[in-house]
Design a protein around this motif. Structure first.
Motif, PDB file in Angstrom:
ATOM      1  N   SER A  80       0.841  -1.174   0.065  1.00  0.00           N
ATOM      2  CA  SER A  80      -0.052  -0.032   0.003  1.00  0.00           C
ATOM      3  C   SER A  80       0.750   1.214   0.083  1.00  0.00           C
ATOM      4  CB  SER A  80      -0.786  -0.004   1.196  1.00  0.00           C
ATOM      5  OG  SER A  80      -0.293  -0.266   2.548  1.00  0.00           O
ATOM      6  N   SER A 118      -6.016  -8.461   0.362  1.00  0.00           N
ATOM      7  CA  SER A 118      -5.473  -7.910   1.424  1.00  0.00           C
ATOM      8  C   SER A 118      -6.764  -7.076   1.843  1.00  0.00           C
ATOM      9  CB  SER A 118      -4.733  -6.860   1.170  1.00  0.00           C
ATOM     10  OG  SER A 118      -4.656  -5.694   1.922  1.00  0.00           O
ATOM     11  N   TYR A 143      -2.869   0.113  -4.254  1.00  0.00           N
ATOM     12  CA  TYR A 143      -2.750  -1.382  -4.106  1.00  0.00           C
ATOM     13  C   TYR A 143      -4.041  -2.033  -3.770  1.00  0.00           C
ATOM     14  CZ  TYR A 143      -1.546  -5.057  -0.569  1.00  0.00           C
ATOM     15  OH  TYR A 143      -1.452  -6.226   0.020  1.00  0.00           O
ATOM     16  N   THR A 184       1.561  -0.230   5.067  1.00  0.00           N
ATOM     17  CA  THR A 184       0.996   0.662   6.084  1.00  0.00           C
ATOM     18  C   THR A 184       1.238  -0.055   7.568  1.00  0.00           C
ATOM     19  OG1 THR A 184      -0.396   1.596   4.411  1.00  0.00           O
ATOM     20  CG2 THR A 184      -1.023   1.842   6.680  1.00  0.00           C
TER      21      THR A 184
HETATM   22  C1  AKB Z   1       0.010  -3.254   3.830  1.00  0.00           C
HETATM   23  O1  AKB Z   1      -0.043  -2.748   4.829  1.00  0.00           O
HETATM   24  O2  AKB Z   1      -0.196  -2.895   2.659  1.00  0.00           O
HETATM   25  C2  AKB Z   1      -0.059  -4.891   3.966  1.00  0.00           C
HETATM   26  C3  AKB Z   1      -1.285  -5.147   3.676  1.00  0.00           C
HETATM   27  C4  AKB Z   1      -2.285  -4.959   4.903  1.00  0.00           C
HETATM   28  O3  AKB Z   1      -2.043  -5.732   2.986  1.00  0.00           O
HETATM   29  N1  AKB Z   1       0.454  -5.166   4.921  1.00  0.00           N
END
Ligand code: AKB
Length: 318
Positions: A80, A118, A143, A184
């Motif tokens: 992300s 995700s 993302y 993130t």
């Molecule tokens: C991110 O923070 O982008 C990943 C996710 C939650 O897919 N860890």
């Protein structure tokens, strides 16, 4: 028929531990690790490795043919936070790598595909607590948009072409072996390293930002479990909600203080705060629990103990 497995993106945070576990279960020579770069020593020395650019169809097909692969775990992705800096690249990597694998599976060369989605598929208009499997999804990151589009394509390839693709919506994954990159939720890994090495950590999310998280051991179990489930029990072909624990930076810091009483946390949020604020705080994963028997084993306390113990050994701190 014996399994020959290809892990694409094997050198990343989840890919590394997934590959090692798959090698333990299926025999090292049956699990081919691949990535655009080399991984850590343990991964590189534990079995076969091939360089693959996941967005290059011929490179992916070449390795699948060479090893007679019948299962693919496609773990390559831009996460992300990095995705917001390189939106076009994130879209290209996340979508084209998926199309490559789905199209090869459609041609009958591979029998089963795992592709991770995700919690980023959810957005600011999604109900935040106990987010249902089916609900409003208006992701606000590149993302998240790529993962939501990917979910639709997985379901489409299953319905239209019978591709046996399985997916889970990972929450933030916490692990000690390989660092995450560009997410993130990465603060929840960094905090343990800095607590041990510096006794202090500045969180890039504010203290009350609650997010869904999971320890790596649980994430690996879930991934292997969904792939070993009979196809008729996989009733959702987009992606399953998956949950374990939810906590805030303040709560994880309190847990760390139980082991490191002088640990100090401070807060200085950056652009990742907006991303975190758009995501759910907790997830309803009852469909995964009903359909294929998912259960998590690590709560915040057990995870923290395990993280600190393993990192102390890694850093030679007694
Ligand atoms: C991110 O923070 O982008 C990943 C996710 C939650 O897919 N860890």
């Amino acid at each position: 028929m014996s399994k020959t497995i290809l892990v694409i993106g094997a050198c990343g945070q989840i890919g590394t531990e997934l590959t090692l576990k798959l090698r333990e279960i299926n025999g090292a020579s049956n699990v081919i690790a691949s990535d655009i770069r080399e991984g850590d020593k343990e991964l590189m020395q534990s079995g076969p490795f091939e360089f693959i650019n996941a967005i290059d169809y011929d490179s992916v097909l070449g390795i699948i043919t060479k090893y007679n692969i019948n299962e693919v775990y496609l773990m390559a992705a831009m996460l992300s936070a990095t995705g917001e800096k390189f939106p076009a690249k994130a879209w290209e990597l996340n979508m084209n790598s998926l199309f490559n694998v789905l199209n090869i599976a459609k041609e009958g060369n591979i029998k089963k595909v795992f592709w991770p989605s995700s919690i980023a598929v959810f957005g600011p208009t999604t109900p935040k607590e106990n987010t249902p499997q089916e609900t409003v999804m208006e992701p606000s990151t590149v993302y998240g948009i790529s993962k939501q589009a990917g979910e639709r394509w997985c379901e489409y390839y299953f319905n239209k072409f019978g591709v046996d693709v399985r997916s889970i919506r990972y929450p933030g994954i916490i692990s000690w072996k390989t660092n995450p990159g560009g997410g993130t939720t990465d603060y929840a890994v960094e905090i343990y390293h800095e607590a041990l090495l510096k006794g202090a950590y500045t969180s890039f999310l504010n203290k009350e930002t609650k997010l869904p998280m999971m320890y790596m051991d649980d994430a690996i179990d879930a991934t292997i479990q969904i792939m070993n489930t009979k196809p008729e029990n996989i009733k959702i072909r987009s992606s399953y909600n998956l949950a374990a624990i939810s906590f805030t930076p303040e709560e994880i810091a309190e847990e760390i203080k139980k082991e490191i009483p002088d640990f100090k946390i401070s807060f200085k949020s950056d652009f990742r705060q907006n991303i975190a604020d758009s995501w759910p705080k907790s997830i309803d994963d009852s469909r995964a629990r009903e359909d294929w028997g998912w259960q998590h084993h690590f709560d915040l306390k057990k995870m923290s103990k395990n993280m600190l113990h393993s990192l102390k050994i890694k850093y030679n701190l007694s």
